[in-house]
Design a protein around this motif. Structure first.
Motif, PDB file in Angstrom:
ATOM      1  N   VAL A   1       8.371  10.709  -6.379  1.00  0.00           N
ATOM      2  CA  VAL A   1       9.043   9.656  -5.476  1.00  0.00           C
ATOM      3  C   VAL A   1       8.351   9.718  -4.431  1.00  0.00           C
ATOM      4  O   VAL A   1       8.405  10.554  -3.629  1.00  0.00           O
ATOM      5  N   PRO A   2       7.517   8.497  -4.316  1.00  0.00           N
ATOM      6  CA  PRO A   2       6.882   8.429  -2.843  1.00  0.00           C
ATOM      7  C   PRO A   2       7.762   8.163  -1.758  1.00  0.00           C
ATOM      8  O   PRO A   2       8.860   7.680  -2.019  1.00  0.00           O
ATOM      9  N   VAL A   3       7.284   8.659  -0.646  1.00  0.00           N
ATOM     10  CA  VAL A   3       7.908   8.537   0.623  1.00  0.00           C
ATOM     11  C   VAL A   3       7.769   6.816   0.735  1.00  0.00           C
ATOM     12  O   VAL A   3       6.796   6.386   0.949  1.00  0.00           O
ATOM     13  N   SER A   4       9.107   5.993   1.073  1.00  0.00           N
ATOM     14  CA  SER A   4       8.948   4.731   1.331  1.00  0.00           C
ATOM     15  C   SER A   4      10.169   4.002   1.974  1.00  0.00           C
ATOM     16  O   SER A   4      11.015   5.161   2.422  1.00  0.00           O
ATOM     17  N   SER A   5      10.022   2.822   2.493  1.00  0.00           N
ATOM     18  CA  SER A   5      11.236   2.356   3.150  1.00  0.00           C
ATOM     19  C   SER A   5      12.404   2.153   1.867  1.00  0.00           C
ATOM     20  O   SER A   5      11.958   2.249   0.593  1.00  0.00           O
ATOM     21  N   PRO A   6      13.637   2.056   2.151  1.00  0.00           N
ATOM     22  CA  PRO A   6      14.720   1.887   1.009  1.00  0.00           C
ATOM     23  C   PRO A   6      14.260   0.701   0.207  1.00  0.00           C
ATOM     24  O   PRO A   6      14.336   1.017  -1.211  1.00  0.00           O
ATOM     25  N   GLU A   7      13.731  -0.400   0.755  1.00  0.00           N
ATOM     26  CA  GLU A   7      13.366  -1.343  -0.483  1.00  0.00           C
ATOM     27  C   GLU A   7      12.313  -0.841  -1.329  1.00  0.00           C
ATOM     28  O   GLU A   7      11.893  -1.716  -2.293  1.00  0.00           O
ATOM     29  N   GLY A   8      11.570   0.090  -0.866  1.00  0.00           N
ATOM     30  CA  GLY A   8      10.452   0.253  -1.770  1.00  0.00           C
ATOM     31  C   GLY A   8      10.901   1.491  -2.396  1.00  0.00           C
ATOM     32  O   GLY A   8       9.681   2.148  -3.033  1.00  0.00           O
TER      33      GLY A   8
ATOM     34  N   PHE B   1      17.527   0.551  -6.984  1.00  0.00           N
ATOM     35  CA  PHE B   1      17.357   2.075  -6.750  1.00  0.00           C
ATOM     36  C   PHE B   1      17.533   2.623  -5.116  1.00  0.00           C
ATOM     37  O   PHE B   1      17.674   3.684  -4.712  1.00  0.00           O
ATOM     38  N   ALA B   2      17.478   1.568  -4.311  1.00  0.00           N
ATOM     39  CA  ALA B   2      17.877   1.698  -2.912  1.00  0.00           C
ATOM     40  C   ALA B   2      19.575   1.711  -2.989  1.00  0.00           C
ATOM     41  O   ALA B   2      20.097   1.034  -2.955  1.00  0.00           O
ATOM     42  N   GLY B   3      20.047   2.920  -2.217  1.00  0.00           N
ATOM     43  CA  GLY B   3      21.530   2.955  -2.228  1.00  0.00           C
ATOM     44  C   GLY B   3      21.801   2.668  -0.526  1.00  0.00           C
ATOM     45  O   GLY B   3      20.918   2.237   0.239  1.00  0.00           O
ATOM     46  N   ASP B   4      22.913   3.119  -0.174  1.00  0.00           N
ATOM     47  CA  ASP B   4      23.600   2.959   1.166  1.00  0.00           C
ATOM     48  C   ASP B   4      22.953   4.037   1.920  1.00  0.00           C
ATOM     49  O   ASP B   4      22.487   5.169   1.280  1.00  0.00           O
ATOM     50  N   ASP B   5      23.142   4.085   3.258  1.00  0.00           N
ATOM     51  CA  ASP B   5      22.706   5.278   4.084  1.00  0.00           C
ATOM     52  C   ASP B   5      21.237   5.723   3.828  1.00  0.00           C
ATOM     53  O   ASP B   5      21.001   6.762   3.991  1.00  0.00           O
ATOM     54  N   ASP B   6      20.438   4.761   3.381  1.00  0.00           N
ATOM     55  CA  ASP B   6      19.011   5.115   3.310  1.00  0.00           C
ATOM     56  C   ASP B   6      18.883   6.046   2.238  1.00  0.00           C
ATOM     57  O   ASP B   6      17.744   6.649   2.320  1.00  0.00           O
ATOM     58  N   GLN B   7      19.601   6.288   1.422  1.00  0.00           N
ATOM     59  CA  GLN B   7      19.419   7.239   0.341  1.00  0.00           C
ATOM     60  C   GLN B   7      19.147   6.637  -1.027  1.00  0.00           C
ATOM     61  O   GLN B   7      19.797   5.480  -1.117  1.00  0.00           O
ATOM     62  N   PRO B   8      18.553   7.097  -1.773  1.00  0.00           N
ATOM     63  CA  PRO B   8      18.251   6.484  -2.966  1.00  0.00           C
ATOM     64  C   PRO B   8      19.739   6.396  -3.950  1.00  0.00           C
ATOM     65  O   PRO B   8      20.697   7.251  -3.752  1.00  0.00           O
ATOM     66  N   SER B   9      19.890   5.343  -4.600  1.00  0.00           N
ATOM     67  CA  SER B   9      21.179   5.074  -5.602  1.00  0.00           C
ATOM     68  C   SER B   9      21.554   5.984  -6.430  1.00  0.00           C
ATOM     69  O   SER B   9      20.712   6.649  -6.972  1.00  0.00           O
TER      70      SER B   9
END
Ligand SMILES: NC(=O)CC[C@H](N)C(=O)O
Length: 455
Positions: free
Chosen positions: A342-349, A277-285
């Motif tokens: 969608v909770p605020v989180s790090s990209p991995e989260g 669910f984590a995409g590039d550029d810190d944006q969701p995929s």
């Protein structure tokens, strides 16, 4: 099928814990645990517990649907054999004699799995994920009320009495002292959960009087659905030992908020362990957006799994006492007024929290249905609507607001029935229709009060 006699780990575990009795458990369609108790030595020596498959089509009232199709395919009950999942073996910490409680899968004597089993339905959905190299990850949050014991169903429930001898009279949202009022109960609950290896994370006082929430650590959906049913059993037992009831009804009191079972969901790549669910550029995929799109398109049809009882829909009515129960399937960043936060989180989260389900729902089916909707979205690359900013209470795509419309929506959704299993979906609909009918036949005190002498 696994053969228990060949499972040395289970034998060892029984020995270490000195187990003398075994509770063989299965969740029915409504989420009620059914089962059999057996002496441990018989269990380990090939004693295979059996139950009729009709346990799955029992309603919460204990009756069966008066449905021709079900009578047709189930003229006589078929016996099924219960096969333990070695990952779902727990001690019964409150039992006098050393006892094990084990969650089982169900197989017909001919070897095929029983497709009516909610645990099987979840496994079926997880298999589809696995076939694509995906591992779904969930983290459930379960709310509940502690209430005074009450044996008169005509009498409204009341908040419980704490250590100080006072009754919780108003909402004590997030108050630590209000949680401490029930310290002896919660200490025992934590001891029991620890003995059972249930991965509880936090405990918090929620918005209602006597309402609390526990959060689970994230992990494998099947293991977590097992943990939620075990937790519900454990907490009910603990509360009874402390002279209270714990209830997971979605809306036990008219003037207090309802209780939910929120499910956080993310997706790992099995090979790399990366959050897809984590995409590039810190944006969701893109995949994340398609998962959201699937939830938006199919959740209204799956509402019967998130709100399975007549009572469930009272939680979702807008008004003073609704708390933050969702009324739509919009999504938004850290927005609690939408069904999909969608909770605020790090990209991995990166994850989505599906907020629709009530605490009264069957966790196997909640997870199966939610993951099935997301899966359909990812397969068909469904785009979600733009996110909601600000309050979404009055807008958005409406959800079924009563059990009748929810029954119709599920009945008309072939893609979901195909994914979850047609026989399962038809049986679930029949059980829920029967409960709705039984409820409708009861003439309430409200009707007598307002209609008897007036109309
Ligand atoms: N913690 C919360 O967001 C409250 C949820 C609310 N009790 C519900 O039923 O949905």
């Amino acid at each position: 099928m696994s053969n228990r006699q060949d499972d040395p780990a289970l034998n060892d575990w029984f020995k270490t814990h000195g187990i003398t009795e075994v509770e063989c458990l299965v969740s029915d369609l409504t989420g009620i645990l059914k089962g059999k108790i057996m002496p441990a030595n018989k269990y380990l020596n090939g004693g295979r517990p059996r139950l009729p498959d009709s346990i799955f089509i029992q309603t919460v009232t204990g009756g069966y649907p008066d449905d021709e199709d079900i009578r047709f395919w189930n003229p006589a009950e078929r016996d099924m054999e219960l096969v333990p999942d070695p990952r779902a073996v727990y001690p019964v910490p409150w039992a006098e004699d050393p006892t094990a409680q084990i969650i089982h899968d169900c197989y017909y004597l001919t070897g095929e799995p029983v497709e009516l089993s909610p645990r099987h339905v979840l496994k079926r959905v997880l298999d589809l994920y696995e076939a694509r190299g995906w591992q779904a990850v969930v983290a459930p949050e379960v709310e509940f009320y502690l209430v005074k014991t009450n044996t008169d169903s005509d009498y409204p429930l009341e908040p419980p009495i704490g250590r100080s001898g006072r009754q919780e009279s108003s909402r004590q949202s997030f108050s630590i002292d209000a949680v401490n009022e029930f310290d002896p109960l919660f200490e025992e609950m934590y001891d029991y959960c620890e003995a059972m290896d249930l991965d509880l994370d936090t405990l918090i006082h929620e918005e209602g009087a006597g309402q609390m929430e526990v959060n689970f650590q994230h992990g494998d959906p099947l293991m977590l659905a097992d943990q939620v049913v075990m937790f519900k059993r454990t907490l009910r037992e603990t509360a009874l030992r402390h002279g209270m009831y714990a209830t997971f009804m979605a809306k036990p009191m008219a003037n207090e908020p309802g209780s939910s079972m929120h499910i956080h969901q993310s997706l790992l790549d099995i090979e790399s362990g990366r959050n897809l669910f984590a995409g590039d550029d810190d944006q969701p995929s893109r995949l994340f957006h398609h998962f959201l799109g699937g939830l938006q398109q199919y959740l209204p049809a799956a509402m019967l799994f998130f709100a399975p009882n007549v009572n469930s829909y009272r939680r979702l009515m807008r008004g003073e006492s609704s708390g933050s129960a969702p009324v739509n399937v919009e999504w938004g960043l850290d927005n609690r007024t939408v069904g999909l936060r969608v909770p605020v989180s790090s990209p991995e989260g990166t994850r989505v929290e599906n907020r629709l389900a009530g605490a009264d729902a069957n966790p196997y089916l909640v997870m199966a249905a939610s993951l099935a909707c997301g899966y359909l979205g990812m397969l068909s690359q469904i785009e979600p609507r733009p996110p909601m900013v600000g309050s979404a209470w009055s807008g958005g795509d409406k959800l079924p607001d009563d059990i009748g419309p929810a029954l119709n929506r599920l009945h008309d959704c072939k893609p979901l029935a195909d994914l979850l299993g047609e026989r399962f979906t038809n049986s679930y609909l029949a059980v829920k229709r029967a409960e709705h009918k039984a409820y409708f036949q009861v003439i309430s005190s409200w009707e007598r009060e307002h209609l008897l002498l007036r109309v």
